[in-house]
Every structure is written in structure tokens, then in C-alpha cells.
Scaffold this active site. Sequence first.
Site, PDB file in Angstrom:
ATOM      1  N   SER A 129       0.863  -1.159  -0.054  1.00  0.00           N
ATOM      2  CA  SER A 129      -0.004   0.027   0.001  1.00  0.00           C
ATOM      3  C   SER A 129       0.989   1.069  -0.109  1.00  0.00           C
ATOM      4  CB  SER A 129      -0.905   0.266   1.343  1.00  0.00           C
ATOM      5  OG  SER A 129      -1.677   1.260   1.458  1.00  0.00           O
ATOM      6  N   TYR A 142      -2.017  -0.028  10.193  1.00  0.00           N
ATOM      7  CA  TYR A 142      -2.107  -0.555   8.752  1.00  0.00           C
ATOM      8  C   TYR A 142      -0.813   0.017   8.171  1.00  0.00           C
ATOM      9  CZ  TYR A 142      -3.839  -1.092   3.913  1.00  0.00           C
ATOM     10  OH  TYR A 142      -3.943  -1.427   2.815  1.00  0.00           O
TER      11      TYR A 142
END
Length: 266
Positions: A129, A142
Site C-alpha cells: 500500500s 495499517y
Amino acid sequence: MSKVILITGGSSGIGKSIGIFLKQHGFIVYGTSRSPQNYTNHPFKILGLDVKDVTSIDKAVAEVITAEGQLDVLINNAGVGITGPIEEIPETEILNNFNTNLFGPINVIKAVLPQMRKQHSGLIINITSIAGYMGLPYRGVYSASKGALELLTEAFRIEIKDFDINMANIAPGDFATNIAAGRYHAPLKEESPYKKYGSVLNDIDEHVNKSSDPIAVAKMVLKVINTKKPKTHYKVGAFMQKFSIVLRFLLPDKVYEKMLINHYKL
């Protein structure tokens, strides 16, 4: 012979988009889900696999190899989102996120490497990501799990280079998927000192809902598969999302931090 692809988390979202696109280009595609019985009419075959269960990983990998005699490309796509003030996220949820986003991919890689060594060929693509390049407020866990996978790939590439196996990261920005539905949200509490979390959470979900089609990620996957010697890092997303990584390495830490504060109105 057509290359055999295994995609973890291939039942929906980015994984499903990748699988459909690769199948259209002549690849033999297997996806995975914790509930494969729900996907009998899926565009490609779905196997049972839970990235937090090593036994299920080994079983799914063995099933592909038994059926096809080879396994050419692993796409580590399975992952979960998580938001909230780090102080208020339960430890069990932090562990679940790392077990899914980091330790799960590690164990799937371990499961496919013996077959790829035997073949003297193979490619592993880790879907990370853009959030993994920076510590984003209220998405810190995250960011950390995806950032760790980015670094792990750098080390892995050097360790496996003598076996003619390649590994690369593809870091997507925000894409229109159902990730928000499966994401853990730390509850909004009236008594919480983190009053700004609610507005950031709304901003995160709004960006996902307005984002582009994940076909862009699928096209990047195909590009990497067709590249003889892939790079370590690839990014896919809106210009400013990718440019934010450039700024991360160009700007002084405090300047970049101030930019994030202003962006999130914190």
C-alpha cells in the site's frame, strides 16, 4: 504452457479484478478465500485458504501443484484494513492485522518457495500500500503492517536471487473496493481525547468510495509478470498519492509531518 497464478484473497476487490484480468490474458488462475463454498460460480477457481492458518496455506498450495504440476506466480493480496487511535486499538486487533497483512504473506511465501526452487523459476508479487511508505494518522497500524511487508521484500529478493525467483511489491493507493466494509474501526467514543478521529475516518471512507477502478492494479500486475527482471517497488494510484512518496523522501521530516497535519486538518 500457460503460467499458473495463485492469488490470495481472490474472491473480491483488487484480488478478483487481478484474477479476471489475468484469466482473460490466458493465465491459469486460482484464487483463495476462507469460505470457498460461497464462490462456486466465480470467474476463476477459488480454494480454501486462511492466511492465518499454516495448515490451510500448505493444503491450498499443494492442491494447485497437484492439479497443474507447477506454480509460477504468487500474488500475496489478502489483507485487512484497520483504523483508530493507536492507543485505543485493542491489542487483539493489532495482532490480527499483522497476522493477516504481514505474517500471513510470509507463510504463503514459505509455502511456495520449495516448488519455485524446484522449477528454477517463479515470481512473487506482494500487494502492499502507498500507506506503507508513511505513518498516517489513525491508520498507523495499517501503515506499519504494509510498510513491514515492503521492507521484507527487499530482504527476501536478495536471499532468493540465486534460485531464479523474483519478488516485487505493488503498492496501490485508494481504489474502489469493499475494503472499508471489512476494516476494523476503533469505536468512536464520546470520552475519547482523540476527537478528530471521526473526521479522519469519514475522509478515509470518502476517498475509497470515490476512487478509481482496481483494474489499474491488475494491469500493473500483468506488466510485472511480463518483466524479465522486475524492480522491487511499483506504485499504482492517483498522481498526488504517488507523488506523496516522492515528497516523503525529499522533504525534511517536520515539513512532511506538517503537510500531513494540514491534509487531514489536524
